[in-house]
Design a protein around this motif. Structure first.
Motif, short mmCIF file in Angstrom:
data_model
loop_
_atom_site.label_atom_id
_atom_site.label_comp_id
_atom_site.label_asym_id
_atom_site.label_seq_id
_atom_site.Cartn_x
_atom_site.Cartn_y
_atom_site.Cartn_z
N VAL A 1 0.98 -1.29 -0.12
CA VAL A 1 -0.16 0.04 -0.16
C VAL A 1 0.88 1.34 0.06
O VAL A 1 1.76 1.28 0.74
CB VAL A 1 -0.70 0.17 1.09
N MET A 2 0.56 2.29 -0.96
CA MET A 2 1.40 3.42 -0.88
C MET A 2 0.34 4.63 -0.78
O MET A 2 -0.78 4.57 -0.88
CB MET A 2 1.77 3.67 -2.19
N PHE B 1 3.59 13.51 7.95
CA PHE B 1 4.33 14.58 8.54
C PHE B 1 5.26 15.30 7.47
O PHE B 1 5.85 16.44 7.91
CB PHE B 1 5.11 14.12 9.71
N GLN B 2 5.43 14.56 6.59
CA GLN B 2 6.77 14.84 5.50
C GLN B 2 5.89 15.09 4.00
O GLN B 2 5.12 14.09 3.89
CB GLN B 2 7.89 13.98 5.54
N PRO B 3 6.71 15.74 3.22
CA PRO B 3 6.53 15.60 1.79
C PRO B 3 6.80 14.49 1.09
O PRO B 3 7.77 14.71 0.24
CB PRO B 3 6.85 16.98 1.18
N CYS B 4 6.61 13.12 1.56
CA CYS B 4 7.06 11.98 0.80
C CYS B 4 5.90 10.98 1.04
O CYS B 4 4.81 11.31 1.44
CB CYS B 4 8.36 11.44 1.57
N LEU B 5 6.18 9.92 0.28
CA LEU B 5 5.46 8.93 0.27
C LEU B 5 6.06 7.85 1.26
O LEU B 5 6.89 7.58 1.46
CB LEU B 5 5.11 8.16 -1.19
N GLU B 6 4.76 6.84 1.65
CA GLU B 6 5.01 5.63 2.48
C GLU B 6 4.76 4.46 1.63
O GLU B 6 3.58 4.46 1.30
CB GLU B 6 4.48 5.91 3.91
N LEU C 1 8.18 -0.63 -9.77
CA LEU C 1 7.18 -0.28 -8.87
C LEU C 1 6.51 1.08 -9.47
O LEU C 1 7.34 2.16 -9.49
CB LEU C 1 7.41 -0.18 -7.34
N LEU C 2 5.24 1.09 -9.89
CA LEU C 2 4.72 2.24 -10.44
C LEU C 2 4.04 3.18 -9.29
O LEU C 2 3.47 2.93 -8.28
CB LEU C 2 3.58 2.01 -11.17
N ILE C 3 4.64 4.40 -9.41
CA ILE C 3 4.33 5.44 -8.41
C ILE C 3 2.87 6.29 -9.16
O ILE C 3 3.27 6.76 -10.19
CB ILE C 3 5.24 6.42 -8.01
N ALA D 1 12.45 2.73 6.94
CA ALA D 1 11.84 3.29 8.15
C ALA D 1 11.30 2.27 9.05
O ALA D 1 9.79 2.22 9.12
CB ALA D 1 10.79 4.47 7.71
N ILE D 2 11.94 1.23 9.57
CA ILE D 2 11.94 0.26 10.14
C ILE D 2 10.81 -0.94 9.53
O ILE D 2 11.55 -1.90 8.82
CB ILE D 2 11.21 0.45 11.70
N ASN D 3 9.53 -0.67 9.25
CA ASN D 3 8.77 -1.50 8.69
C ASN D 3 8.14 -1.02 7.34
O ASN D 3 7.12 -1.80 6.76
CB ASN D 3 7.62 -2.00 9.69
N ILE D 4 8.41 0.25 7.28
CA ILE D 4 7.99 0.85 5.90
C ILE D 4 9.05 1.46 5.35
O ILE D 4 10.09 1.27 5.48
CB ILE D 4 6.85 1.79 5.95
N VAL D 5 8.63 1.88 3.92
CA VAL D 5 9.77 2.42 2.88
C VAL D 5 9.40 3.80 2.58
O VAL D 5 8.19 3.93 2.31
CB VAL D 5 10.15 1.66 1.80
N GLU D 6 9.97 4.74 2.94
CA GLU D 6 9.73 6.48 2.62
C GLU D 6 10.36 6.26 1.19
O GLU D 6 11.33 5.94 0.89
CB GLU D 6 10.20 7.24 3.57
N ILE D 7 9.43 7.21 0.35
CA ILE D 7 9.68 7.39 -1.08
C ILE D 7 9.98 8.91 -0.98
O ILE D 7 8.76 9.71 -0.92
CB ILE D 7 8.89 6.76 -2.22
#
Length: 155
Positions: free
Chosen positions: A37-38, A43-48, A94-96, A115-121
């Motif tokens: 799931v994306m 809190f930040q201008p990024c994706l998880e 991976l398609l964003i 970020a431990i159990n997720i990836v920040e993009i």
């Protein structure tokens, strides 16, 4: 339990696809079949990027919120805004989604940061700015978050 490690610089092609770095793909291998799931970061201008198992755990917690309380309902709506299921294709890409690309201001160069159990993009420039901006306060933040006397962690 998922404990992802590493920060990876990548490029996004004209269609919004990124090639998942081999080292990260190896860590994600047990989760590739169930998908991801994306979503927008709170809190930040990024994706998880959440492995589906981690997303399901989070949704179980959110399902415990009383939806007849306006603030809970508002939170759920905003937290799940723009949420998309995504998969790594057979070529390791991976398609964003375009709306999420726009939210995070992602250009051609990005950073995938565990970020431990997720990836920040992150857009690469935004990531570097966020890291630089936080460096002055990091020692204080580390002490506040991790410095209690009951913590048996590594110093």
């Amino acid at each position: 339990m998922v404990n992802l490690i590493g920060t990876y610089e990548c490029k996004v092609d004209a269609k919004g696809r990124l090639m998942v770095p081999a080292a990260l793909k190896k860590q994600l291998a047990p989760m590739l079949q169930e998908g991801f799931v994306m979503k927008r970061s709170v809190f930040q201008p990024c994706l998880e990027l959440y492995p589906m198992s981690q997303w399901d755990k989070l949704m179980m917690k959110m399902n415990g919120l009383n939806r007849f309380k306006k603030k809970n309902n508002d939170f759920i709506r905003r937290f799940t805004a723009g949420v998309k299921t995504v998969e790594v294709d057979t070529n390791g890409r991976l398609l964003i989604p375009k709306d999420l690309t726009a939210f995070a201001g992602i250009g051609k160069e990005i950073v995938l940061s565990s970020a431990i159990n997720i990836v920040e993009i992150w857009d690469k420039d935004k990531y570097e700015n966020a890291i630089d901006a936080a460096s002055d306060d990091f020692a204080e933040l580390a002490e506040e978050v991790m410095g209690n006397d009951d913590f048996d962690g590594i110093s």
